[in-house]
Design a protein around this motif. Structure first.
Motif, short mmCIF file in Angstrom:
data_model
loop_
_atom_site.label_atom_id
_atom_site.label_comp_id
_atom_site.label_asym_id
_atom_site.label_seq_id
_atom_site.Cartn_x
_atom_site.Cartn_y
_atom_site.Cartn_z
N GLU A 8 0.56 4.94 45.91
CA GLU A 8 1.80 5.98 45.24
C GLU A 8 1.55 7.38 45.69
OE1 GLU A 8 4.31 5.06 44.21
OE2 GLU A 8 4.10 3.13 43.48
N SER A 9 0.31 7.90 46.06
CA SER A 9 0.13 9.29 46.44
C SER A 9 -0.17 9.48 47.88
CB SER A 9 -1.05 9.78 45.49
OG SER A 9 -2.60 9.31 46.06
N GLY A 16 -2.72 15.02 43.81
CA GLY A 16 -1.63 14.01 43.74
C GLY A 16 -2.04 12.52 43.19
N VAL A 20 -1.09 11.12 39.86
CA VAL A 20 -0.41 9.58 39.61
C VAL A 20 -1.22 9.06 38.31
CG1 VAL A 20 -0.72 7.40 40.72
CG2 VAL A 20 0.36 9.26 42.02
N PHE A 86 7.49 9.39 38.21
CA PHE A 86 7.57 10.23 39.38
C PHE A 86 8.39 9.68 40.47
CE2 PHE A 86 3.74 7.83 39.61
CZ PHE A 86 3.71 7.28 40.68
N HIS A 87 8.76 10.30 41.38
CA HIS A 87 9.40 9.81 42.67
C HIS A 87 8.99 10.60 43.76
CE1 HIS A 87 12.24 12.92 43.03
NE2 HIS A 87 12.71 12.80 41.76
N THR A 88 9.41 10.11 45.27
CA THR A 88 8.88 10.68 46.30
C THR A 88 9.58 12.04 46.34
OG1 THR A 88 8.75 8.42 47.39
CG2 THR A 88 9.13 10.44 48.70
N ASN A 107 5.03 13.79 45.74
CA ASN A 107 5.69 13.22 44.56
C ASN A 107 6.30 14.24 43.54
OD1 ASN A 107 5.51 10.32 45.27
ND2 ASN A 107 3.50 10.44 44.63
#
Length: 133
Positions: A8-9, A16, A20, A86-88, A107
């Protein structure tokens, strides 16, 4: 924790990864999510597809392992607050309940709030280097 950070990071950003991990721990603390790291990370449709099963490249593991251990020992990104989502970075959504707190590691991190309590409806500029070790 390592798997969430890995998938995810941006693996070149300690900030980041810590952010996360902070979201994962905020979810563990919340009554709205499972009460374990594995329960949160493995929750359906919440993290990257295959987060619990895909192979991780061993070259990134030492940095990820250090960051995961640090979060599990209590470190949190100082700007994450109570964010549980979170999102991109760069994506936008039409919702009016997203209060952004941080953009780092690729993110955008946010809290869900009632729309009248959202004071930052747009992601801030990215920031890196806060959690550096």
């Amino acid at each position: 924790m390592e798997r969430a950070m890995y998938f995810e990071s941006n693996r070149s950003s300690r900030d980041g990864m810590i952010a996360v991990g902070s979201v994962v721990m905020n979810r563990v603390r919340s009554d709205d999510f499972p009460n374990s790291v594995c329960g949160v990370v493995g929750q359906k449709n919440q993290f990257a597809p295959g987060v619990m099963t895909k192979k991780m490249d061993s070259r990134s593991l030492p940095m990820i392992r250090e960051a995961a251990r640090s979060v599990l020992r209590g470190e949190r990104h100082p700007l994450i607050g109570n964010a549980t989502f979170f999102h991109t970075a760069g994506y936008s959504f039409p919702y009016d309940n997203m209060h952004y707190v941080l953009v780092t590691g690729g993110n955008a991190f946010y809290e869900k709030r009632n729309s009248h309590l959202v004071t930052r409806p747009v992601p801030p500029l990215p920031i890196e280097g806060i959690t550096g070790r």
